[in-house]
Design an enzyme around this catalytic site. Structure first.
Site, short mmCIF file in Angstrom:
data_model
loop_
_atom_site.label_atom_id
_atom_site.label_comp_id
_atom_site.label_asym_id
_atom_site.label_seq_id
_atom_site.Cartn_x
_atom_site.Cartn_y
_atom_site.Cartn_z
N LEU A 49 -48.96 -63.06 -57.58
CA LEU A 49 -48.25 -61.83 -57.24
C LEU A 49 -49.15 -60.88 -56.42
O LEU A 49 -48.70 -60.27 -55.45
CB LEU A 49 -47.79 -61.14 -58.53
CG LEU A 49 -46.93 -59.90 -58.36
CD1 LEU A 49 -45.64 -60.21 -57.61
CD2 LEU A 49 -46.61 -59.29 -59.72
N ASP A 98 -64.70 -57.52 -61.43
CA ASP A 98 -64.10 -57.74 -62.75
C ASP A 98 -63.58 -56.38 -63.24
O ASP A 98 -64.36 -55.45 -63.44
CB ASP A 98 -65.18 -58.29 -63.69
CG ASP A 98 -64.64 -58.57 -65.08
OD1 ASP A 98 -63.55 -58.05 -65.43
OD2 ASP A 98 -65.32 -59.29 -65.83
N LYS A 162 -58.09 -45.15 -63.37
CA LYS A 162 -59.02 -44.03 -63.52
C LYS A 162 -59.85 -43.82 -62.25
O LYS A 162 -59.93 -42.71 -61.72
CB LYS A 162 -59.95 -44.31 -64.71
CG LYS A 162 -61.10 -43.33 -64.87
CD LYS A 162 -61.97 -43.72 -66.07
CE LYS A 162 -63.25 -42.91 -66.13
NZ LYS A 162 -64.11 -43.31 -67.26
N TYR A 197 -50.17 -60.56 -75.32
CA TYR A 197 -49.72 -60.24 -73.95
C TYR A 197 -48.61 -59.18 -73.98
O TYR A 197 -48.67 -58.18 -73.27
CB TYR A 197 -49.23 -61.52 -73.27
CG TYR A 197 -48.72 -61.32 -71.85
CD1 TYR A 197 -49.61 -61.28 -70.78
CD2 TYR A 197 -47.36 -61.17 -71.59
CE1 TYR A 197 -49.14 -61.10 -69.47
CE2 TYR A 197 -46.89 -60.98 -70.30
CZ TYR A 197 -47.79 -60.95 -69.24
OH TYR A 197 -47.32 -60.77 -67.96
N LYS A 201 -48.59 -55.34 -72.40
CA LYS A 201 -47.70 -54.85 -71.34
C LYS A 201 -46.93 -53.59 -71.79
O LYS A 201 -46.67 -52.71 -70.98
CB LYS A 201 -46.75 -55.97 -70.90
CG LYS A 201 -47.48 -57.11 -70.18
CD LYS A 201 -48.23 -56.61 -68.95
CE LYS A 201 -48.95 -57.71 -68.21
NZ LYS A 201 -49.61 -57.24 -66.97
N ILE A 230 -41.66 -64.89 -63.10
CA ILE A 230 -41.98 -65.22 -61.71
C ILE A 230 -42.68 -66.58 -61.71
O ILE A 230 -43.53 -66.84 -62.58
CB ILE A 230 -42.99 -64.24 -61.07
CG1 ILE A 230 -42.78 -62.81 -61.56
CG2 ILE A 230 -42.95 -64.32 -59.56
CD1 ILE A 230 -43.91 -61.87 -61.16
N THR A 232 -45.48 -68.46 -60.79
CA THR A 232 -46.86 -68.35 -60.28
C THR A 232 -47.73 -69.28 -61.13
O THR A 232 -47.24 -69.90 -62.08
CB THR A 232 -47.43 -66.91 -60.44
OG1 THR A 232 -47.49 -66.62 -61.84
CG2 THR A 232 -46.60 -65.87 -59.73
N1 LIG Z 1 -45.88 -64.61 -63.51
C1 LIG Z 1 -44.99 -63.92 -64.23
O1 LIG Z 1 -43.92 -64.43 -64.65
C2 LIG Z 1 -45.25 -62.49 -64.55
C3 LIG Z 1 -44.23 -61.76 -65.16
C4 LIG Z 1 -44.44 -60.43 -65.46
C5 LIG Z 1 -45.66 -59.83 -65.15
N2 LIG Z 1 -46.64 -60.57 -64.55
C6 LIG Z 1 -47.89 -59.88 -64.26
O2 LIG Z 1 -48.18 -59.96 -62.89
C7 LIG Z 1 -49.61 -59.91 -62.70
C8 LIG Z 1 -50.03 -61.06 -61.80
O3 LIG Z 1 -49.70 -62.27 -62.46
P1 LIG Z 1 -49.57 -63.67 -61.71
O4 LIG Z 1 -48.38 -64.34 -62.26
O5 LIG Z 1 -49.73 -63.49 -60.24
O6 LIG Z 1 -50.83 -64.41 -62.35
P2 LIG Z 1 -52.10 -65.12 -61.70
O7 LIG Z 1 -52.84 -65.69 -62.85
O8 LIG Z 1 -51.68 -66.02 -60.59
O9 LIG Z 1 -52.91 -63.89 -61.06
C9 LIG Z 1 -53.65 -62.99 -61.83
C10 LIG Z 1 -54.93 -62.69 -61.09
O10 LIG Z 1 -55.71 -61.78 -61.87
C11 LIG Z 1 -57.06 -62.16 -61.76
N3 LIG Z 1 -57.85 -61.66 -62.87
C12 LIG Z 1 -57.83 -62.07 -64.17
N4 LIG Z 1 -58.74 -61.40 -64.88
C13 LIG Z 1 -59.36 -60.54 -64.04
C14 LIG Z 1 -60.40 -59.58 -64.18
N5 LIG Z 1 -61.01 -59.40 -65.36
N6 LIG Z 1 -60.77 -58.87 -63.10
C15 LIG Z 1 -60.18 -59.06 -61.91
N7 LIG Z 1 -59.21 -59.97 -61.70
C16 LIG Z 1 -58.80 -60.70 -62.76
C17 LIG Z 1 -57.00 -63.68 -61.76
O11 LIG Z 1 -58.21 -64.26 -61.27
C18 LIG Z 1 -55.79 -63.94 -60.88
O12 LIG Z 1 -56.14 -64.08 -59.53
C19 LIG Z 1 -50.22 -59.94 -64.10
O13 LIG Z 1 -50.54 -58.63 -64.52
C20 LIG Z 1 -49.09 -60.50 -64.95
O14 LIG Z 1 -49.20 -60.13 -66.29
C21 LIG Z 1 -46.46 -61.87 -64.23
#
Ligand SMILES: NC(=O)c1ccc[n+]([C@@H]2O[C@H](COP(=O)([O-])OP(=O)(O)OC[C@H]3O[C@@H](n4cnc5c(N)ncnc54)[C@H](O)[C@@H]3O)[C@@H](O)[C@H]2O)c1
Length: 294
Positions: A49, A98, A162, A197, A201, A230, A232
């Site tokens: 995302l 991070d 922040k 999780y 959220k 989504i 992913t």
């Molecule tokens: N995929 C879904 O269905 C879905 C649904 C609702 C919400 N989300 C939210 O959308 C966001 C993106 O999710 P996604 O599906 O693209 O997942 P993803 O795992 O593909 O991407 C998450 C990214 O966050 C990075 N990350 C993890 N820990 C980190 C840290 N400590 N510091 C910096 N970067 C860090 C990862 O390396 C990764 O690139 C997340 O917050 C997730 O909770 C996803």
């Protein structure tokens, strides 16, 4: 008889005293959605995302600074992002960061703002998108794992907001913060054991309301964007671990499909843009209708 349409009568000037300092924008609608001349930091910007939203920001004329713990961003999306940025005259950058490391987030946000000034597209805000997920029964969930989810998904988002807000406040510029929450902040996903999780959220949604209350006076808007399912890497992993869950998800998919990262481009650009100048402390749920039916 239908009333006559009056089109060329000038409205009397109406002065609303409290809006003199921060008037509503009179820009045309297409300009209201533009991010031209603005730089946005995006955590979790290496893939999924996050990188899709980076593409959206650049397509809307903005510049982006992607941050992630991964060594490198996904090659194909990164190439596309750079191509669009070049065509638009926008800047893109990628840095490892991070979000749980407060000093690192502080340093990186300050550096992004300095670089943004040099590029002529001042720092405008962030999309706090980094997040992690883990599926485990609550009967067995180790406290250390629970803490790790909260550290990334809650404290990491807080650090991001922040230090974004501090940069904006110190420069006395308005801005916009978009925090990626989830519909899992409102509901428990049927068939999935994801207590940590879901808790994280819900915390992000409440954090948004609290930050909105503190940052509003600095014209720094905060909103959450809460996606439904989504496709992913994150959800691929859940479905590999639990293939039968897809049927449950599809049963709630009122539009007959799960989401794609592209479904969130316009909602995120809207929340960032000046078109959302009076949207503050809100949650925009984008879930294909999932939460609309039981
Ligand atoms: N995929 C879904 O269905 C879905 C649904 C609702 C919400 N989300 C939210 O959308 C966001 C993106 O999710 P996604 O599906 O693209 O997942 P993803 O795992 O593909 O991407 C998450 C990214 O966050 C990075 N990350 C993890 N820990 C980190 C840290 N400590 N510091 C910096 N970067 C860090 C990862 O390396 C990764 O690139 C997340 O917050 C997730 O909770 C996803």
């Amino acid at each position: 008889m239908a009333p006559a349409i009056v089109s060329d009568v000038e409205l009397p000037a109406r002065v609303v005293p409290e809006t003199l300092a921060t008037p509503a924008s009179k820009a045309s609608t297409s300009k209201l959605f533009s991010l031209e001349g603005k730089t946005v930091a995006i955590t979790g910007g290496a893939r999924g995302l996050g990188i899709t939203l980076a593409i959206a920001v650049v397509e809307a004329g903005g510049s982006v600074a992607c941050l992630d713990i991964l060594e490198q961003p996904s090659a194909d999306e990164w190439a596309l992002l750079n191509k669009i940025a070049k065509a638009n005259g926008s800047s893109v950058s990628y840095q490892r960061c991070d979000v749980t490391n407060e000093d690192s987030v502080d340093e990186v946000m300050t550096a992004i703002a300095t670089e943004a000034d040099k590029n002529g597209a001042p720092f405008w805000g962030c999309i706090a998108c980094a997040g992690i997920q883990q599926q485990l029964s609550a009967f067995d969930y180790p406290a250390a794992d629970f803490d790790r989810i909260l550290k990334v998904n809650v404290t990491g988002v807080f650090n991001t907001c922040k230090y974004t807000a501090r940069v904006l406040r110190d420069r006395k510029t308005p801005g916009s913060i978009v925090m990626i929450a989830s519909m899992s902040g409102n509901i428990a996903n049927r068939g999935l054991a994801c207590t940590a999780y879901n808790t994280s959220k819900a915390a992000v949604q409440q954090m948004c309301r609290s930050l909105a209350q503190e940052f509003g006076e600095y014209q720094i808007r905060c909103n959450t964007l809460s996606p439904g399912y989504i496709r992913t890497a994150m959800t691929d992993q859940l479905l590999i671990e639990n293939p039968e869950v897809e049927k449950t998800w599809m049963a709630g998919a009122l539009l007959g499909r799960l989401g794609a990262p592209e479904d969130f481009k316009a909602p995120a650009v809207f929340l960032l843009s000046e078109g959302a100048s009076f949207v503050h402390g809100s949650d925009l749920r984008v879930d294909g209708g999932h939460c609309a039916s039981a």
